[in-house]
Design a protein around this motif. Structure first.
Motif, mmCIF file in Angstrom:
data_model
loop_
_atom_site.group_PDB
_atom_site.id
_atom_site.type_symbol
_atom_site.label_atom_id
_atom_site.label_comp_id
_atom_site.label_asym_id
_atom_site.label_seq_id
_atom_site.Cartn_x
_atom_site.Cartn_y
_atom_site.Cartn_z
ATOM 1 N N SER A 20 0.919 -1.182 0.204
ATOM 2 C CA SER A 20 0.241 -0.119 0.279
ATOM 3 C C SER A 20 0.770 1.280 -0.251
ATOM 4 O O SER A 20 1.675 1.226 0.649
ATOM 5 N N ALA A 21 0.099 2.254 -1.612
ATOM 6 C CA ALA A 21 1.153 3.513 -0.561
ATOM 7 C C ALA A 21 2.736 3.816 -1.478
ATOM 8 O O ALA A 21 3.430 4.582 -0.820
ATOM 9 N N ARG A 73 -11.819 5.334 0.326
ATOM 10 C CA ARG A 73 -11.167 6.044 0.436
ATOM 11 C C ARG A 73 -10.775 6.417 1.935
ATOM 12 O O ARG A 73 -9.884 6.833 2.370
ATOM 13 N N SER A 78 -10.418 1.021 4.505
ATOM 14 C CA SER A 78 -9.004 0.969 5.486
ATOM 15 C C SER A 78 -9.047 -0.089 6.194
ATOM 16 O O SER A 78 -8.168 -1.312 5.575
ATOM 17 N N ARG A 88 6.517 6.234 2.956
ATOM 18 C CA ARG A 88 4.888 5.692 2.654
ATOM 19 C C ARG A 88 3.674 5.952 2.902
ATOM 20 O O ARG A 88 2.579 6.091 3.048
ATOM 21 N N ARG A 135 0.333 8.701 2.011
ATOM 22 C CA ARG A 135 -1.325 8.369 2.220
ATOM 23 C C ARG A 135 -1.464 9.570 2.667
ATOM 24 O O ARG A 135 -2.723 9.892 2.801
ATOM 25 N N GLU A 172 -2.199 12.503 1.008
ATOM 26 C CA GLU A 172 -3.345 12.015 -0.226
ATOM 27 C C GLU A 172 -4.575 12.330 0.983
ATOM 28 O O GLU A 172 -5.852 12.559 0.139
#
Ligand code: CDP
Length: 230
Positions: free
Chosen positions: A12-13, A91, A96, A153, A157, A160
């Motif tokens: 992820s990320a 998202r 998640s 990462r 994230r 984002e």
């Protein structure tokens, strides 16, 4: 030039989606975010109180789910769940937190993989996820495996999420990334592993432009090889 399939897997990320989107735009290919599909299924399960461990409920829910990807006026691909744009909703952290659990369910994977293969049948596609080079398109002409340092990462994230007005503590993000990495790479069904022949790119110290340039360069050489081979 002959069209190819570009499969991008990784944790992820790590920059999979950012890279995949831009590469697809530059090559005039279709971009499919397979993680968005698992996220949309998770959204449906949570909103309809589907028990993940009840096969009957899961089957019924899968029959009720219709997923599609539509390109918006800005050229970005967005996912629709039963005709509703859920690009933003999927998202959120609540999704998640459950998506890796939902992604371990065999029938869920079977349904998603079937849809993904259908979308790739004419090639000219960039798809990112966890099992694209291993299970969905093992015959992909270009397979990539992206990795990056966990702190980098997590910062990416967090940024984002902030852009989507979701303020989440760094510790919470690190915990979520690590827990998903663990579930994704140790699950029985299609675990996240580097596919045979996949080229690894560590994105810790490179810019998005550098990542994209490298992938486009690799894609063009694969297209040339395909052309020569006839
Ligand atoms: O955006 P991020 O990289 O954090 O994750 P994602 O690509 O949106 O994927 C969310 C989750 O879906 C992953 O953590 C996996 O559990 C699952 N997934 C999967 O099992 N197989 C795929 N091909 C894509 C995603």
């Amino acid at each position: 030039m002959r069209k190819i399939i570009i499969a991008i897997d990784g944790f992820s990320a790590c920059g999979k989606s950012t890279t995949a989107k831009e590469v697809a735009r530059l090559l005039g290919y279709r971009y499919i975010d397979s993680g968005a599909m698992y996220r949309a299924v998770t959204l449906y399960f949570l909103d309809h109180l589907v028990s993940f461990s009840n096969p009957k409920e899961v089957d019924k829910a899968l029959n009720e789910i219709k997923l599609s990807f539509i390109v918006n006026s800005k050229g970005a691909t967005e996912i629709f769940l039963n005709a509703i744009n859920v690009e933003k909703a999927i998202r959120k952290m609540r999704i998640s937190e459950s998506v890796s659990q939902v992604s371990t369910i065999k029938v869920v994977r079977k349904a998603m993989v079937a849809l993904q293969r259908k979308m790739g049948k004419d090639k000219g596609i960039v798809m990112d996820g966890r099992d694209i080079g291993t299970v969905v398109f093992p015959e992909a002409e270009l397979k990539l495996f992206l990795s990056a340092d966990i702190m980098v990462r997590a910062f990416r994230r967090q940024k984002e999420l902030l852009e989507k007005e979701d303020l989440v503590e760094l510790d919470t993000i690190i915990e979520n990334l690590q827990s998903r990495d663990q579930i994704d790479s140790t699950r029985k069904e299609s675990p996240l592993v580097r596919a045979t022949g996949a080229i690894e790119i560590d994105t810790t110290n490179i810019t998005v432009d550098e990542q994209v340039d490298e992938v486009v360069r690799l894609a063009l050489s694969q297209m040339l090889i395909k052309k020569w081979k006839g």
